[in-house]
Every structure is written in structure tokens, then in C-alpha cells.
Design an enzyme around this catalytic site. Structure first.
Site, short mmCIF file in Angstrom:
data_model
loop_
_atom_site.label_atom_id
_atom_site.label_comp_id
_atom_site.label_asym_id
_atom_site.label_seq_id
_atom_site.Cartn_x
_atom_site.Cartn_y
_atom_site.Cartn_z
N ARG A 87 0.83 -1.20 0.00
CA ARG A 87 0.00 0.00 0.00
C ARG A 87 0.87 1.24 0.00
NH1 ARG A 87 -1.09 3.79 3.19
NH2 ARG A 87 -0.02 2.85 4.95
N VAL A 88 0.44 2.22 -0.78
CA VAL A 88 1.01 3.57 -0.72
C VAL A 88 -0.15 4.52 -0.51
CG1 VAL A 88 3.10 3.14 -2.07
CG2 VAL A 88 0.99 3.77 -3.24
N SER A 89 0.17 5.73 -0.03
CA SER A 89 -0.89 6.65 0.36
C SER A 89 -1.50 7.45 -0.78
CB SER A 89 -0.37 7.63 1.42
OG SER A 89 -0.01 6.90 2.57
N THR A 90 -0.73 7.72 -1.82
CA THR A 90 -1.24 8.57 -2.89
C THR A 90 -1.04 7.94 -4.25
OG1 THR A 90 0.83 9.77 -3.21
CG2 THR A 90 -0.69 10.66 -1.56
N GLN A 130 2.60 7.99 -5.72
CA GLN A 130 3.63 7.12 -5.15
C GLN A 130 3.63 5.78 -5.86
OE1 GLN A 130 2.22 7.34 -1.05
NE2 GLN A 130 4.05 8.48 -0.48
#
Length: 180
Positions: free
Chosen positions: A8-11, A14
């Protein structure tokens, strides 16, 4: 038994590439991936991963912060994984491994500390509320209607006027008028 990865990445800007490389190198059978903030609890891919888990499977992440943002969230996710009879490992945090007795011990201690912290916060918040009430502070949202408007609305309701009509005239919902 399957090793299932979660990246998982936040944006959107990314990249998941580094996590995917590590999870593939760790021989993950399947990898769930998403680009959403870890602060959100309604992560679709994480929910799909948990739903797909079977007894003996292992969920693998590159670092703990990829799975959860807070201790409480981490413990909730780990509980959901454990309910399925699956284990959990973090490549970057060797102590976070529920497939070993030491890892389960560490996470149990972490859970106890989180619960203790939550109780302290609850106690301090309650004490603060009581002190504020003693000083005469009125807690909660400000009423949408003044005392005069409330009396006027009650009189109109008692006179048989329809709640929705009264509510419209004050620009509030009909439930606000019915609660009066």
C-alpha cells in the site's frame, strides 16, 4: 498454505514497485495492492485479502506501517487475520510475526499498552468534560434555533401546523422540530 502479500502507498503518485519487488522475492503467492491512505479503515483490497484468507495462510507486508497507521488499527487488522486462522509477518519488523510464540507475545504486549493508553485518554477526557461542566460550559453543538424560535415552533406545532412546513421556515430538518 499461501503467503499473501499486501502492498500500500498513500497517494496515486507514489509507486508500489519497491514493495512489490520485496514481496515477490519473499515468494508471495498473491499480492493485494492499493493506493489509499493508511488512515482509512475502509481499504477495499485489505478487506478482500482478509476475506480470501484460509487457515494456515500468512499475510506478509514489507513494513508494519503499510498495514496500519495506529496501534489500534493494527490490532484490529491482526485480530481479523487471526479470526481466519491465518498468521502475519512483516519483513522489516522481525518481531511482528504471529507465526511464532515470541511474535505473538510482542503483539500481545503491544495490545495491552494500546488498551492502557486508550483508558488513560478516556479518563483524562472525562475529567476534562466534568471540569468544563463545573465551570458552566455547555457541551455539544450549538442549538440551530434560539429559545424564542423553539417556543414559537412548539406553538405552531401545537396549533396543528405541519412539521415540514415549520422546519422549512427555520431552514432546519423536520426532525429538529419534532425533537422540540
Amino acid at each position: 498454505m499461501m503467503v499473501i502479500g499486501y502492498a500500500r502507498v498513500s497517494t496515486e503518485v507514489q509507486s508500489l514497485a519497491a514493495q512489490l519487488t520485496q514481496l515477490q522475492a519473499a515468494n508471495c503467492t498473491k499480492i493485494f495492492r492499493e493506493k489509499v491512505s493508511g488512515a482509512r479503515t475502509d481499504r477495499k483490497q485489505l478487506a478482500a485479502l482478509i476475506k480470501e484468507l484460509s487457515k494456515g495462510d500468512v499475510v506478509l507486508v514489507t513494513r508494519l506501517d503499510r498495514l496500519a497507521r495506529s496501534t489500534r488499527d493494527l490490532l484490529n487488522v491482526l485480530a481479523a487475520i487471526a479470526e481466519k486462522g491465518a498468521g502475519f509477518k512483516s519483513l522489516g519488523d522481525a518481531w511482528a510475526d504471529t507465526t511464532t510464540a515470541h511474535g505473538r507475545l510482542m503483539l500481545t504486549v503491544l495490545g495491552g499498552l494500546a488498551e492502557f493508553e486508550r483508558e488513560l485518554i478516556r479518563a483524562r477526557t472525562g475529567e476534562g468534560r466534568e471540569r468544563a461542566k463545573a465551570r458552566g460550559v455547555v457541551l455539544g453543538r450549538k442549538p440551530k434555533l434560539t429559545k424564542h424560535q423553539q417556543r414559537e415552533a412548539i406553538a405552531r406545532r401545537d396549533a396543528g401546523e405541519v412539521l415540514t412546513k415549520i422546519a422549512r421556515s427555520y431552514n432546519v430538518s423536520h426532525s429538529t422540530i419534532s425533537r422540540l
